[in-house]
Write a protein that holds these residues in place. Structure first.
Motif, short mmCIF file in Angstrom:
data_model
loop_
_atom_site.label_atom_id
_atom_site.label_comp_id
_atom_site.label_asym_id
_atom_site.label_seq_id
_atom_site.Cartn_x
_atom_site.Cartn_y
_atom_site.Cartn_z
N ILE A 1 47.70 36.72 37.94
CA ILE A 1 46.30 36.70 38.37
C ILE A 1 46.05 37.95 39.22
CG2 ILE A 1 44.46 35.48 39.59
CD1 ILE A 1 45.98 32.89 39.25
N PRO A 2 45.25 38.90 38.76
CA PRO A 2 44.95 40.07 39.59
C PRO A 2 44.40 39.65 40.95
CG PRO A 2 44.15 40.41 37.36
CD PRO A 2 44.59 38.97 37.45
N TRP A 3 44.75 40.41 41.98
CA TRP A 3 44.44 40.03 43.36
C TRP A 3 42.96 39.71 43.56
CZ3 TRP A 3 41.12 43.19 46.18
CH2 TRP A 3 40.89 44.45 45.63
N HIS A 4 42.06 40.51 42.98
CA HIS A 4 40.63 40.30 43.21
C HIS A 4 40.12 39.06 42.49
CE1 HIS A 4 40.46 42.31 39.26
NE2 HIS A 4 41.25 43.23 39.81
N ASP A 5 40.79 38.63 41.43
CA ASP A 5 40.35 37.45 40.69
C ASP A 5 40.71 36.14 41.40
OD1 ASP A 5 39.24 38.99 38.75
OD2 ASP A 5 40.84 38.71 37.28
N LEU A 6 41.59 36.21 42.39
CA LEU A 6 41.95 34.99 43.13
C LEU A 6 40.76 34.40 43.88
CD1 LEU A 6 45.52 35.71 44.49
CD2 LEU A 6 44.84 33.79 43.06
#
Length: 459
Positions: free
Chosen positions: A396-401
């Motif tokens: 999960i890319p950091w910004h999508d969390l």
């Protein structure tokens, strides 16, 4: 005489230019902090008379209005941008004279619909084009991404193909190329670290210019592009309407722990901790965002900090206050209200609530995973994961969390991992503010974990 002076802003990897004659000069694509232009002009004995914009920048807020107010210079911008502030609208074939320097305007849509470029000639020597100020149309080693406007990616990629092949590549090989960005910017996919080039060099070595077939070019420029930060969808319109003048913005005020605590209870408040990720991990205010000021701070903040929030800073020293505020304003986050006076030391002394994110070694992480007591969340971006990954990790890319945390169980232990640790700390802060209590950050990230020799491609 024609002098070109480049100004570079790390973090957003932005280049702007001062093009000077003997007595007057133009500034092309200015950033929001105009002090370097004023200082350089004063040092060189020049008057800034022209402000030239290539397009409505998506990745930063321009300093055109501040520079106009400070110098009285005239702003020039693409006519098709429909800018709402006083300016000189430009279209294909227009010319701007600055002493012996002639700027010829060409329309170069593709990265944005309204994009123009400036071809400069030093007529004291010759009428041939000597320099191209191409904004985000052409970079060193890359071209501008055309996918920032929903539903228009293929149309703009086709326009970009025409701008490059029918106009820019018609320039002579010796013509210098001065783009608005270099490596580190997300306005392209594979921009070189080199900050200038020539038409001849790019014609020969730029991967995108080697694609002669239009459909292949369109496919290449609309496939597998990196994710675009949230502020890319906001900055263009702010630049079109005209950003607030910097002098009108509040200076962040110091607040003691009690006053700070009371202020952050507001629903409009966002706590932004800009200290190093080890400092944040050891001690922070519950509910804080964490973005390390030493990293790609402006871009990361523009990506995730809600734009309508009032920002309250936690810093390691007062010198970080002005730097943080300036970088936040570069991406349109203007409401920087206050900072915690005397930092987390004062917060702790006053017995205020605290939280932590334990930092663990790769060996400790491996043991936790092997015992099925924890799961690794790989928060690197998709384009980084061309090499080995950690078996069993969640991608999960950091910004999508911010939204995808809903896919996770709050009952599990999670180890966040990026390449080195900074973005994992942003991810940890997002998880913590969303009720995840068992969160660890892996020291050294994937780079360190890889050295254990237990990484393999995920099936």
């Amino acid at each position: 005489m024609m002098i070109i002076h480049q100004f570079f802003v790390p973090g957003i990897a932005h280049s702007s230019y001062m093009v000077a004659g003997n007595n007057i000069c133009a500034v092309i694509d200015p950033e929001r902090n105009i002090r370097p232009y004023l200082d350089s002009a004063k040092k060189m004995g020049l008057k800034i008379t022209h402000i030239l914009e290539t397009h409505l920048h998506a990745d930063f807020i321009s300093g055109h209005l501040d520079l106009e107010e400070a110098t009285g210079a005239r702003i020039y911008a693409p006519a098709s941008a429909n800018c709402a502030f006083p300016h000189e609208p430009l279209k294909e074939g227009d010319r701007i004279k600055l002493e012996d320097i002639i700027f010829s305007v060409i329309e170069t849509p593709g990265h944005t619909p309204e994009h123009i470029s400036y071809i400069a000639a030093d007529t004291s020597r010759a009428d041939d084009p000597v320099s191209l100020f191409c904004g985000d149309t052409l970079f060193v080693g890359d071209v501008g991404r055309p996918d920032l406007f929903p539903g228009r990616a293929e149309e703009l990629a086709s326009s970009l193909y025409d701008s490059l092949h029918e106009k820019i590549l018609k320039l002579p090989d010796h013509c210098e190329v001065y783009p608005a960005h270099s490596m580190g910017s997300l306005c392209g996919r594979a921009i070189s670290a080199k900050r200038s080039s020539t038409i001849g060099f790019e014609r020969k070595y730029n991967y995108a210019l080697q694609i002669s077939d239009r459909q292949e070019f369109i496919h290449s420029l609309t496939s597998d592009m990196p994710a675009a930060p949230d502020h890319f969808a906001r900055c263009s319109e702010i630049n079109r309407v005209g950003p607030s003048l910097m002098r009108s913005l509040k200076t962040p005020k110091p607040l003691d722990p009690k006053a700070f605590s009371n202020s952050i209870k507001s629903e409009k408040a966002a706590i932004l901790d800009v200290r190093s990720y080890p400092a944040f991990s050891g001690l922070h205010i519950p509910g804080s965002w964490h973005i390390d000021l030493a990293g790609s701070f402006a871009t990361q903040a523009g990506w995730v900090i809600p734009p309508k929030k009032d920002i309250f800073l936690v810093v390691e020293g007062n010198e970080q206050v002005d730097e943080s505020a300036m970088q936040l304003r570069r991406v349109g986050l203007d409401s920087v209200e206050a900072f915690l006076e005397r930092g987390m030391l004062a917060w702790g002394v006053n017995a205020m609530p605290i939280d932590t994110v334990p930092i663990i070694t790769p060996n400790m992480a491996n043991d936790l995973v092997a015992s099925e007591k924890a799961v690794i969340i790989d928060v690197r971006s998709a384009e980084e994961k061309t090499d080995d990954c950690v078996i069993g990790s969640i991608q999960i890319p950091w910004h999508d969390l911010r939204t995808r945390h809903k896919e996770l169980s709050r009952d599990r232990k999670y180890i966040v991992m990026c390449r080195g640790g900074q973005r994992a700390s942003i991810a940890a802060s997002i998880l913590k503010m969303n009720g995840f209590n068992n969160v660890f950050n892996m020291a050294g990230g994937f780079t360190a974990y890889q050295k254990l020799g237990i990484c393999a491609l995920n099936d």
